[in-house]
Scaffold this motif. Structure first.
Motif, PDB file in Angstrom:
ATOM      1  N   ASN A   1      60.526  -9.385  54.293  1.00  0.00           N
ATOM      2  CA  ASN A   1      61.189  -9.779  52.866  1.00  0.00           C
ATOM      3  C   ASN A   1      60.384 -11.360  52.706  1.00  0.00           C
ATOM      4  OD1 ASN A   1      62.752  -7.871  53.309  1.00  0.00           O
ATOM      5  ND2 ASN A   1      64.456  -9.004  54.296  1.00  0.00           N
ATOM      6  N   VAL A   2      59.744 -11.219  51.578  1.00  0.00           N
ATOM      7  CA  VAL A   2      58.985 -12.383  51.007  1.00  0.00           C
ATOM      8  C   VAL A   2      59.634 -12.681  49.458  1.00  0.00           C
ATOM      9  CG1 VAL A   2      57.039 -13.793  50.347  1.00  0.00           C
ATOM     10  CG2 VAL A   2      57.131 -12.410  52.550  1.00  0.00           C
ATOM     11  N   LEU A   3      60.275 -13.586  49.148  1.00  0.00           N
ATOM     12  CA  LEU A   3      60.975 -13.868  47.803  1.00  0.00           C
ATOM     13  C   LEU A   3      60.626 -15.220  47.155  1.00  0.00           C
ATOM     14  CD1 LEU A   3      64.629 -12.402  48.599  1.00  0.00           C
ATOM     15  CD2 LEU A   3      62.559 -11.132  47.718  1.00  0.00           C
ATOM     16  N   VAL A   4      60.164 -15.385  45.826  1.00  0.00           N
ATOM     17  CA  VAL A   4      59.879 -16.423  45.177  1.00  0.00           C
ATOM     18  C   VAL A   4      60.709 -16.534  44.003  1.00  0.00           C
ATOM     19  CG1 VAL A   4      58.024 -17.787  44.091  1.00  0.00           C
ATOM     20  CG2 VAL A   4      57.622 -16.323  46.194  1.00  0.00           C
ATOM     21  N   LYS A   5      61.527 -17.724  43.871  1.00  0.00           N
ATOM     22  CA  LYS A   5      62.140 -17.849  42.533  1.00  0.00           C
ATOM     23  C   LYS A   5      61.429 -18.923  42.099  1.00  0.00           C
ATOM     24  CE  LYS A   5      67.128 -18.678  40.742  1.00  0.00           C
ATOM     25  NZ  LYS A   5      66.858 -17.393  39.898  1.00  0.00           N
ATOM     26  N   THR A   6      61.285 -18.828  40.212  1.00  0.00           N
ATOM     27  CA  THR A   6      60.737 -19.740  39.565  1.00  0.00           C
ATOM     28  C   THR A   6      61.504 -19.879  38.323  1.00  0.00           C
ATOM     29  OG1 THR A   6      59.171 -18.168  38.545  1.00  0.00           O
ATOM     30  CG2 THR A   6      58.429 -19.230  40.494  1.00  0.00           C
ATOM     31  N   LEU A   7      61.231 -20.988  37.488  1.00  0.00           N
ATOM     32  CA  LEU A   7      61.894 -21.323  36.557  1.00  0.00           C
ATOM     33  C   LEU A   7      60.884 -21.299  35.239  1.00  0.00           C
ATOM     34  CD1 LEU A   7      64.419 -24.140  37.134  1.00  0.00           C
ATOM     35  CD2 LEU A   7      65.076 -21.513  36.809  1.00  0.00           C
ATOM     36  N   LEU A   8      61.244 -20.928  34.068  1.00  0.00           N
ATOM     37  CA  LEU A   8      60.235 -20.726  33.035  1.00  0.00           C
ATOM     38  C   LEU A   8      60.419 -21.854  32.075  1.00  0.00           C
ATOM     39  CD1 LEU A   8      58.016 -18.997  31.941  1.00  0.00           C
ATOM     40  CD2 LEU A   8      59.429 -17.887  30.546  1.00  0.00           C
ATOM     41  N   ARG A   9      59.358 -22.892  31.894  1.00  0.00           N
ATOM     42  CA  ARG A   9      59.185 -23.681  30.912  1.00  0.00           C
ATOM     43  C   ARG A   9      58.163 -23.536  30.035  1.00  0.00           C
ATOM     44  NH1 ARG A   9      60.186 -29.365  34.557  1.00  0.00           N
ATOM     45  NH2 ARG A   9      62.431 -28.842  35.328  1.00  0.00           N
ATOM     46  N   GLY A  10      58.519 -23.139  28.868  1.00  0.00           N
ATOM     47  CA  GLY A  10      57.767 -22.708  27.874  1.00  0.00           C
ATOM     48  C   GLY A  10      56.889 -21.684  28.374  1.00  0.00           C
ATOM     49  N   ASP A  11      55.504 -21.900  28.645  1.00  0.00           N
ATOM     50  CA  ASP A  11      54.664 -20.877  29.101  1.00  0.00           C
ATOM     51  C   ASP A  11      54.320 -20.908  30.564  1.00  0.00           C
ATOM     52  OD1 ASP A  11      54.558 -19.573  26.652  1.00  0.00           O
ATOM     53  OD2 ASP A  11      52.860 -20.560  25.850  1.00  0.00           O
ATOM     54  N   ASP A  12      55.052 -22.006  31.143  1.00  0.00           N
ATOM     55  CA  ASP A  12      54.628 -22.161  32.580  1.00  0.00           C
ATOM     56  C   ASP A  12      55.795 -21.968  33.530  1.00  0.00           C
ATOM     57  OD1 ASP A  12      52.338 -23.363  31.707  1.00  0.00           O
ATOM     58  OD2 ASP A  12      53.129 -25.425  31.482  1.00  0.00           O
TER      59      ASP A  12
END
Length: 341
Positions: free
Chosen positions: A60-71
């Motif tokens: 199990n490999v999970l990544v969580k990100t946030l979107l700021r504009g296009d980044d």
């Protein structure tokens, strides 16, 4: 290399005095050229996770990100290898320890880890995660509200030190309470802690549970199980004695069987020897029969020829008597033999 050593090295080789900030900047530039910038490493995080999944199927490999504009901005990372999870379930004790460590630098956060206890009482890594803040207590209460939750004594004492309640006497009484194995012993140590510091005693309360109470409950549970299993232990002793008797009988029968096997091997060797002798006698007998057969065959042929000659002679004499009027001259037996030859 530490910054003071770096400053001393520059002063020794170049006779220049540099500040700590200059050393920090130079060290960061060197690390960036050698290892790449932190931003570049975060950009490779998706490739790293996909490679982990490919090399470790079932993980199990999970990544969580946030979107700021296009980044996309990194927020959390969770990794649990399939083989570690499997080995923990099959070979470790049913106990999990959680801890966290601060990540310092330009991108601060916390590194959380979960470890188990293997058969050798050693730490067994299970999983780890990177996140912005630590909320282990809230997570355990939300996911497993009925699970027994205990705290590390060393971390508890460090928290008391931060709150200015870290005296040596309190530390000794705290560890004595944690090592207590009976309810009276534990209650006496908790009273000692109450006398030293009432705020600390209040901080040790977690609902109805106290530090060391879990260990006392374990001891009481073991004692109750022992009392309940006493008849089973007696039956086990009887089974053990019966098993030892069966082992002795087995050893005796095995010795007799080994003796029988040795006698069988000896008899088989004798039988093989006799079989070879019989084969040799049969060969000799066959040779004698072949010789006798040749002689008997020759004698039989001679007897058959004589019998034919006698029969022919008798027939010839009959013919002669019958045809006497036709043939005036007598015919001897030799002519007849030649005619029937």
């Amino acid at each position: 290399m530490s910054v003071p050593n770096f400053m001393s090295l520059v002063r020794k080789h170049y006779s220049i005095d540099v500040t700590r900030d200059q050393c920090y900047k130079a060290k960061n530039l060197a690390n960036e050229r050698i290892q790449g910038s932190i931003e570049e490493q975060y950009a490779k995080l998706w490739d790293y996770c996909e490679e982990l999944k490919r090399q470790n199927p079932g993980s199990n490999v999970l990544v969580k990100t946030l979107l700021r504009g296009d980044d996309s901005i990194f927020l959390r990372l969770y990794i649990c290898f399939a083989q570690l999870r499997k080995e923990f379930i099959e070979g470790c004790r049913t106990m999990v320890g959680f801890d966290g460590a601060f990540i310092k630098g330009q991108h601060p956060g916390q590194l959380l880890s979960a470890v188990g206890i293997d058969a050798n009482n050693g730490m067994f890594p299970i999983t780890f995660a990177v996140m912005e803040t630590e909320r282990l207590g809230q997570a355990i209460k939300a996911l497993k509200p009925d699970v027994e939750h205990r705290h590390c004594v060393r971390h508890l004492h460090n928290n008391f030190k931060v709150a200015r309640h870290g005296s040596l006497a309190l530390k000794q009484r705290l560890w004595a309470a944690a090592r207590s194995t009976t309810l009276p012993w534990w209650a006496a140590e908790m009273d000692n802690i109450m006398e030293i510091s009432a705020p600390v005693m209040h901080g040790l309360k977690i609902g109805q549970q106290f530090i060391g109470a879990g260990l006392v409950r374990d001891v009481l549970n073991l004692h109750n199980r022992y009392e309940a299993l006493k008849p089973s232990f007696k039956a086990s002793e009887f089974c053990k004695a019966t098993h030892e008797t069966n082992l002795a009988d087995y050893a005796k029968h095995k010795a007799e069987l080994d003796q029988m096997v040795a006698g069988y091997k000896e008899a088989k060797a004798t039988a093989d020897k006799l079989e070879k002798q019989i084969e040799e006698v049969q060969k000799q007998l066959a040779e004698v029969q072949n010789k006798l057969g040749a002689r008997l065959s020759s004698k039989t042929k001679t007897t058959f020829l004589v019998q034919n000659m006698v029969s022919a002679s008798r027939l010839a004499y009959r013919l002669l008597d019958r045809d006497r009027e036709i043939h005036a001259a007598p015919i001897n037996g030799i002519c007849v033999f030649q005619g029937f030859a």
